[in-house]
Structures are given as C-alpha cells and as structure tokens.
Enzyme design. Structure first.
Site, PDB file in Angstrom:
ATOM      1  N   ASP A 164      51.218  49.141  42.368  1.00 25.51           N
ATOM      2  CA  ASP A 164      52.295  48.779  41.431  1.00 25.51           C
ATOM      3  C   ASP A 164      52.045  49.268  40.006  1.00 25.51           C
ATOM      4  O   ASP A 164      52.997  49.527  39.272  1.00 25.51           O
ATOM      5  CB  ASP A 164      52.496  47.263  41.432  1.00 25.51           C
ATOM      6  CG  ASP A 164      52.935  46.770  42.799  1.00 25.51           C
ATOM      7  OD1 ASP A 164      52.046  46.454  43.622  1.00 25.51           O
ATOM      8  OD2 ASP A 164      54.138  46.728  43.063  1.00 25.51           O
ATOM      9  N   TYR A 175      58.346  40.772  44.338  1.00 26.07           N
ATOM     10  CA  TYR A 175      57.207  39.977  43.883  1.00 26.07           C
ATOM     11  C   TYR A 175      57.182  39.838  42.363  1.00 26.07           C
ATOM     12  O   TYR A 175      57.645  40.709  41.654  1.00 26.07           O
ATOM     13  CB  TYR A 175      55.895  40.660  44.297  1.00 26.07           C
ATOM     14  CG  TYR A 175      55.114  39.910  45.349  1.00 26.07           C
ATOM     15  CD1 TYR A 175      55.326  40.149  46.698  1.00 26.07           C
ATOM     16  CD2 TYR A 175      54.161  38.969  44.993  1.00 26.07           C
ATOM     17  CE1 TYR A 175      54.605  39.463  47.665  1.00 26.07           C
ATOM     18  CE2 TYR A 175      53.432  38.284  45.960  1.00 26.07           C
ATOM     19  CZ  TYR A 175      53.661  38.544  47.288  1.00 26.07           C
ATOM     20  OH  TYR A 175      52.949  37.871  48.238  1.00 26.07           O
TER      21      TYR A 175
HETATM   22 NI    NI Z   1      51.238  38.240  48.899  1.00 24.84          NI
END
Ligand code: NI
Length: 655
Positions: free
Chosen positions: A309, A393
């Site tokens: 990321d 997320y």
């Molecule tokens: Ni996770």
C-alpha cells in the site's frame, strides 16, 4: 464541561493557517514550493504540460546542513519529483532547485512504473465496467445493472504471465451493491477479474474462473441502516482547562523534553525528523516506509493479492481529513497538508495530521509499607497521528512520545475485510466464512519502519540480546540460572535477524562513544513485540518482492538514496531493489551512521467479529531508553492529583 473550560478548549482546537512558509530545512514542501516545481517541469522543453506527477517532495538536505541550521537562518531548498507520461512506462526522477527554479538533474528509468494514482481509480472502474466481456460475465452471474457494480483496482504484481510483460497493469476485483449506500463488500462477484493496462487504457484480459452465486444478504454498518442505536453511554470529556503542553513553531514541535519536525509526503504520509530528548538526538528520521498484505489463498485470481500500500499506492495521498471529537478526542491541534496531484496541482487534505496529549494511566508508583508513604505519578503521551483509507481497509498510524523517553509506533487496522464469495457452509481451508457465502481469507499485514538512528550522535552500533538458561550443573545446582548475552552485529548481513522467542531476543542501538553513569554505552532498545513470520515462499513471485518480510531487523549503513525496504519503484518490481540489495555489499554497521529497519505486523485469520466492519486490531513496536539515562528520568515530575476527577459513587445502587 463547564463553559470556561469549553471556551478555552475551543481555542486550543483551532487548526493551522492555510499559507504556510517553511521555517525549518526539513519542513515538508509548501503549496507554493510544490507549484514552483511543477511549473519548472512543465516549462522544461523535455517535459511540457502533458507530463504527470507521481511525487513532488522535499529533497532532504544533508545531515550536516540540518545540524548547522539555527532558527531564523535562511536556507535554499530542493525537491525530488518523479514524473511520467501517458501511453508508456518509465519514470523520470528529477531534482529541482526551488530557489533557482531549474531542474538540476534528470534520471530516466525506462522500466520503472509509478504508483497507481488516486485519480486513476474511477477511470479504471469505468473502463472495466464498459468492457463487453466483463458485462457478459456479470450477466452470467445474474448481475445486469452495472451501475451497482464496484471495481477495485489492485496492484498486479509481477508473475511473468504471458501478455503482461512490459506493461503497467492493475488487476481488479468486483463487488455489488444491492442499493445506494449498501455495503458492497457483503456481495463479492467471485472469480471475475480484469487485467487493465493503465497506460494504454485497455482492458487486456478478463479472467473468468466460473460462476459462484453472488451472496445477496445485506450486511451494513452505516448508522442509516441500524434500526436501533443505544443511548446507555454517558459522555467522557477530555478537558485541558489551561491548554495543551506542546508548542508548535511551523512544523517543529516541542513537548516535555521532546522536540522534532513533523513531515509528510505522498508515499509514506507522516515522517518525523530530528527527534531529540532535551539536546540529545535519538532518531534523525522515522517513518513507516513500506507495507505488504499477502493473502493465503491460491484459488482463482487471489494468488495475486500481495499489495504494497505504501510503495504501490502512496498512503499519503489516501489520508483522511479528520473529524474533531470523532477521530480525535480532547484538545486537538490539526495540521493541514498540501501534496501534489497527478496533474501538478495542489491536493490539500485539511486536518490530515492530529496532534494531542493523552493521559496514559500511572507512570510509576510505590508505597513504602513501613512508613505508609505513597508516591505516584501519572503518565501521559504526545500523539501524532494520521489515518489512511486504502480501498476496503483503514490504516491508522500513531506515533507516541512518553515522558520517560519511550517512543512507540502503533498501527491500527480497521475498515472492511477483503471478502470473497463461496458456496455457503462449504469448507475453505484458506478462509473463514463470516456470513453465509461470504469468506475472509487468511492474510497478513506486514509493515516496515525505517528508523534512521541518532542515539546521542550519528555513530551507532546494534547489539543483539539473547537470554540463555544456564545448564544445570555445579554452577547452577538448583537449575534456576539464566542470563542475558550481548553480541554486537558488525556488518549488514550479520544484522539481518529474526526474533527468537525462546531467547527473549531483542536489539539495542548504542553509541559506544557516549557512556552513562555506569560507564556503559548509552542506548535505546527495540522491543519487537509484534513480529509476524513470513509464509510466502521466499523465491515465489510475491515472496521475492516482499523480501523485507524475511527478517524482523535489518541494519544498513546510512545512504540517503536507500529509502524504501522493497525498493524505490516497486510497482511491478521483481524484487531486486530493496533491503536484500542494500546489504549485498555487507557494509560495516559498527560505530557508524546506521539505519535500522523493523518488520512487524498483524497475522490476520478473520473472525466473525471482523465483519461487516472490523474493530481496530493493532500492532507496533517500542523504542525504549536503555542506559540512555542514568536513572528513571521522571523523578522530577509533579505529584499532582487530577482536579476534575471525582467519586463516581452515584453510579452505585444503594446496597
Ligand atoms: Ni486484515
């Protein structure tokens, strides 16, 4: 809260002014400086106005220049810019003088790919959703209304698959909403992936692994979908009636004995610079420099999920604008950040960085039971934080500074599991079924912090500490004996290490030229409390790219160009750049300027409780003074009792 306290608190909450000037050589670039850089590049005959910007960031001055700086001094700044063009791969790395308004150097990397840009996310979704093969594959799954389909662009990795070589790709996963605002991750469209060439704007392949019914039951978390909200919790207010104990001058903060410069960049988000306790340096620079999230399922297209990321997206650009009283409680100082967008304009994130103080329970206490004298001191910490949303997320990053000289980093992971669909109740070795037909696969979140050490100066060494049981014998007649052994790790390769729980292994960073009260080198210990073991095969396509996960500690001789543990341009990388390369020459790391890299993370077998939105799970590490001070440095703290605390007896039912 009474009115006076409320009024004073609201003054403490005012956030930073918009037109910032750099007042320290390590301040992140201001909006004006970023615009100067993009203008210089656009005006340059080799580039022109169609060039696109991956990153525009401060080119940090040398350590000597920073050390020579005194507040009020004038300084000249340079920027690093990474630019690219539509239509083909390759990145140009530029150094731009801001004062002279000129490009100082140009380095063309013809095979490098820039990070996937935020501005490209929706373009990719639209591209996939208008592809006839994708539309047909959705229809086969009973999905006819493409307006309800969501396509997430994942980085594609480097798998040597035919037709993918030499391109700049992303690999997509698809979900469905049943209606507006519905949680799409409850309805995975399984086995349907697109491979998209971001540069040429083509969908080069639709991978259809066969039909799995889309689970259609709704699992929503937004308040609009909750039939009842409880009201059983009474308010908790954090009140600082006399204001906060920290002081900001530009981006330079002082609090207790701590001082540092708060930086920010597109790729890493927060970076902290020239961290000192009193006049003693501890860290020259600290940041979360990379992370990877490997998933454990070999099924369908899921083998590709090993996403970096930081290096493939840049979490700085994905940072949230925080909300007072929700993300941050108490007397909050926010900092806005200005970064570049893909077109060279300013992308402003208001309230991107949150600064506040937190009570942290007791710091130390003792009652002398003979005299009945009790001494207790309360702990508190300075918190500097940011929260990034990366697709499904959230990554919430907290740097904590404590009164006793401890530094802690905490990463809280929250948001929504990356879900896949399967046959309800069918066993899946690689996943937990979190709702009928909805599965969360086993995965890890592995982070790497880059810690440029400066323990009382630049010349540092690393010591490994292992505890051993003394074998029973004449020296250990009752078998109780154990002891700690210290070993200096002298070279880069010798200092590539894993934890060893059976030896309580940890590492200490020392300055052997500076000694404490007991004549021993001053130091800080790294408490490696959240290490995870790697499970990807080391020589697999994703394993090679994530080689930094193979060790929990790496130590390198300082090199300002060695910035990222998986390499500088690691989108589609083959794993040759990064820490394995940095230590190939096995340089000396004893009594010299060194950088420590700590790998830690979360091992995540999803729970039912992680769905439909996941309560924070947390990992991190601590750096604790170890012989840095001559004694507990907190004896001189005042023994005040908190005046706002009261007896909660009213809550007790009369017996
Ligand atoms: Ni996770």
């Amino acid at each position: 809260m009474d009115d006076i306290a409320a009024n004073q608190q609201s003054h403490a909450c005012a956030h930073s002014a918009t037109h910032r000037k750099a007042t320290h050589p390590l301040d992140s670039l201001t909006a004006d400086e970023i615009l100067t850089v993009t203008r210089v590049v656009h005006n340059h005959p080799e580039f022109g106005t169609d060039v696109l910007f991956e990153t525009v960031e401060l080119r940090e001055p040398t350590k000597a220049e920073v050390r020579a700086f005194n507040p009020g001094d004038r300084f000249k700044r340079q920027a690093r810019a990474a630019v690219f063009r539509r239509g083909g791969i390759g990145v140009w790395r530029l150094v731009v003088s801001i004062a002279e308004e000129e490009i100082v150097s140009i380095d063309h990397l013809p095979d490098a790919r820039p990070m996937i840009q935020l501005e490209e996310f929706m373009v990719i979704e639209d591209m996939v959703k208008s592809d006839p093969d994708f539309i047909a594959a959705c229809k086969k799954r009973g999905v006819g209304d493409l307006s309800l389909v969501c396509v997430d662009p994942w980085s594609a990795g480097n798998f040597g698959i035919e037709g993918e070589e030499g391109r700049h790709l992303c690999h997509t996963f698809a979900w469905l909403r049943t209606r507006e605002f519905d949680n799409l991750y409850a309805h995975p469209i399984e086995g349907l992936n697109a491979v998209v060439d971001i540069k040429t704007g083509e969908v080069i392949r639709i991978d259809d692994y066969g039909v799995t019914p889309v689970p259609m039951a709704e699992h929503n978390y937004e308040s609009r979908f909750q039939s009842q909200v409880r009201d059983h919790l009474k308010p908790i207010d954090v009140v600082q009636p006399e204001g906060v104990s920290f002081k900001l001058t530009g981006r330079h903060i002082t609090w207790h004995d701590w001082s540092m410069v708060i930086g920010f960049n597109v790729r890493e988000s927060l970076s902290l610079h020239d961290i000192r306790f009193g006049d003693r340096p501890v860290l020259y620079r600290a940041s979360l420099a990379e992370m990877v999230v490997p998933y454990g399922s070999p099924k369908n297209g899921h083998f590709r999920k090993s996403v970096f990321d930081v290096g493939e997206y840049g979490i700085g650009k994905l940072v949230n604008s925080l909300e007072l009283g929700c993300d941050c409680l108490g007397a909050i100082q926010y900092l806005d950040v200005d970064i570049n967008d893909m077109y060279g304009k300013i992308f402003r994130i208001p309230k991107a960085i949150c600064i506040h103080e937190e009570d942290h329970g007791i710091l130390w206490k003792h009652t002398d039971f003979r005299t009945e004298v009790t001494e207790v001191r309360r702990a508190r910490r300075l918190v500097i934080s940011s929260i990034a949303t990366v697709g499904n997320y959230e990554y919430a990053m907290y740097w904590y500074f404590y009164l006793d000289g401890t530094i802690e980093f905490e990463m809280k992971a929250t948001g929504i599991l990356n879900t896949v669909a399967g046959e309800p109740s069918a066993p899946d070795k690689y996943a937990t079924e979190v709702a009928p037909g909805v599965f969360g696969q086993i995965h890890q979140h592995v982070f790497c912090a880059r810690l440029d050490l400066a323990i009382d100066g630049d010349e540092n060494s690393v010591v490994e500490c292992n505890t051993h049981a003394e074998p029973p014998g004449d020296d250990n007649p009752y078998g109780n004996a154990f002891y700690e052994e210290e070993t200096v790790l002298k070279t880069e390769q010798a200092a590539a290490r894993r934890i060893k729980p059976e030896h309580q292994r940890y590492w200490k960073f020392i300055n052997s030229g500076k000694t404490n009260f007991m004549g021993k080198p001053v130091g800080y210990k790294l408490d490696p409390s959240h290490c995870v073991m790697p499970f990807m095969a080391e020589d697999s396509p994703s394993g090679k790219r994530a080689a930094f996960t193979q060790n929990h500690l790496w130590v390198t001789a300082y090199n300002p160009e060695e910035r990222y543990p998986a390499g500088e341009y690691m989108n589609h990388s083959d794993g040759t750049d990064g820490l394995v390369g940095f230590i190939a020459d096995d340089g000396n790391v004893e009594d010299t300027d060194i950088v420590a890299w700590h790998t830690f993370g979360l091992h995540h077998q999803p729970r039912l409780e992680d769905f439909p939105v996941q309560p924070c799970i947390s990992s991190g590490f601590k750096l604790m003074p170890s012989g840095f001070f001559d004694r507990n440095p907190c004896l001189d703290l005042p023994a005040q009792a908190n005046r706002a605390s009261c007896n909660a007896g009213a809550a007790m039912e009369p017996g």
